[in-house]
Motif scaffolding. Structure first.
Motif, mmCIF file in Angstrom:
data_model
loop_
_atom_site.group_PDB
_atom_site.id
_atom_site.type_symbol
_atom_site.label_atom_id
_atom_site.label_comp_id
_atom_site.label_asym_id
_atom_site.label_seq_id
_atom_site.Cartn_x
_atom_site.Cartn_y
_atom_site.Cartn_z
ATOM 1 N N HIS A 171 0.799 -1.215 0.000
ATOM 2 C CA HIS A 171 0.000 0.000 0.000
ATOM 3 C C HIS A 171 0.841 1.278 0.000
ATOM 4 C CE1 HIS A 171 -2.944 -2.939 1.095
ATOM 5 N NE2 HIS A 171 -2.409 -3.135 2.283
ATOM 6 N N THR A 224 -7.164 5.929 0.991
ATOM 7 C CA THR A 224 -7.851 4.703 1.388
ATOM 8 C C THR A 224 -9.310 5.026 1.620
ATOM 9 O OG1 THR A 224 -7.332 5.032 3.734
ATOM 10 C CG2 THR A 224 -5.791 3.702 2.443
ATOM 11 N N GLN A 230 -12.623 -2.402 1.821
ATOM 12 C CA GLN A 230 -11.416 -1.630 2.111
ATOM 13 C C GLN A 230 -10.670 -1.411 0.792
ATOM 14 O OE1 GLN A 230 -11.032 -0.491 5.109
ATOM 15 N NE2 GLN A 230 -12.523 -1.778 6.158
ATOM 16 N N ILE A 264 -7.969 1.021 -1.820
ATOM 17 C CA ILE A 264 -6.806 1.899 -1.898
ATOM 18 C C ILE A 264 -6.733 2.478 -3.303
ATOM 19 C CG2 ILE A 264 -4.299 2.046 -1.734
ATOM 20 C CD1 ILE A 264 -4.375 -0.249 0.217
ATOM 21 N N HIS A 323 -7.672 9.092 4.622
ATOM 22 C CA HIS A 323 -8.581 7.951 4.664
ATOM 23 C C HIS A 323 -10.006 8.472 4.715
ATOM 24 C CE1 HIS A 323 -10.372 4.115 5.508
ATOM 25 N NE2 HIS A 323 -10.964 4.622 6.571
#
Length: 233
Positions: free
Chosen positions: A17, A23, A44, A46, A86
């Motif tokens: 990552h 994210t 989840q 990215i 995020h």
């Protein structure tokens, strides 16, 4: 010193990552379908900095006249701009036929960054006439973006698989970036390294918060062992 030890200990876990900038967490009651025109199955995600276009369905269940009812919303398109942060997407509570109908008529979500700030977004529905089975969402979103709908974006990006076992057109951890961005990163290695370090710190915080109590305790014990070894040197 302790925070530095944390980074050294967990950096190998996040090497996949480290080059990503954004994210995204989708709620459990969302069915993920696309991120920037690529198939996804994970909650989840990215991605690189820039416009983020999510396609998903909202799901819920509730009781009506003593019977369990299942609700699946119309397919939603949510677009927002993300950078070095995020983002957590939340859906309103759907627990009755009335709230389900209200959501379908006028869908809304909440998007917040790590600091708890609300993020502006655009939302629309990905309509399809007739039978809804076997939909090709990638083709539908391509047509939608070309039509310049409310939540349309220009997507000339490529998703790279995060796992060798992932299929050719699906990825659970979607890493999105265009070739121009890659060239700029190669020409500015020091700047890219600084961004990576910032992102590693964000990912450390994010994944530690996602871990259960047992995992956190195991992590703390291992950090304690490392500190003991260092103090003995």
């Amino acid at each position: 010193m302790k925070s530095l030890i944390h980074c050294f200990f967990l950096i190998p876990l996040f090497f996949v990552h480290a080059h990503a900038e954004v994210t995204i967490t989708l709620p459990d009651n969302a069915e993920p379908l696309l991120l920037n025109s690529k198939n996804i199955t994970s909650h989840q995600l990215i991605s690189q900095n820039g416009p983020q276009q999510l396609v998903f369905n909202a799901r819920a269940s509730y009781r009506e006249f003593g019977q369990q009812k299942r609700f699946v919303s119309e397919t939603l398109i949510v677009t927002f701009s993300g950078e070095n942060n995020h983002y957590r997407v939340s859906l309103p509570k759907i627990n009755s036929p009335r709230s389900a109908e209200k959501f379908n008529d006028s869908p809304s979500v909440t998007i917040k960054d790590t600091q708890g700030h609300s993020v502006s977004y655009k939302i629309d529905k990905l309509h399809k006439d007739g039978i809804q089975l076997g939909r090709d969402y990638r083709e539908e979103i391509k047509t939608y973006n070309l039509s310049q709908g409310i939540a349309a974006i220009e997507v000339n990006q490529t998703i790279h698989k995060a796992s060798p076992n992932a299929s050719s057109d699906k990825t659970d951890l979607a890493t999105v970036g265009d070739s121009e961005s890659a060239q700029q990163a190669a020409s500015q290695p020091q700047s890219a390294a600084r961004r990576d370090q910032i992102n590693v710190g964000q990912m450390l915080d994010f994944w530690y918060e996602q871990a259960d109590d047992a995992t956190r305790e195991a992590f703390k014990k291992r950090i304690g062992l490392i500190e003991q070894v260092q103090s003995g040197q």
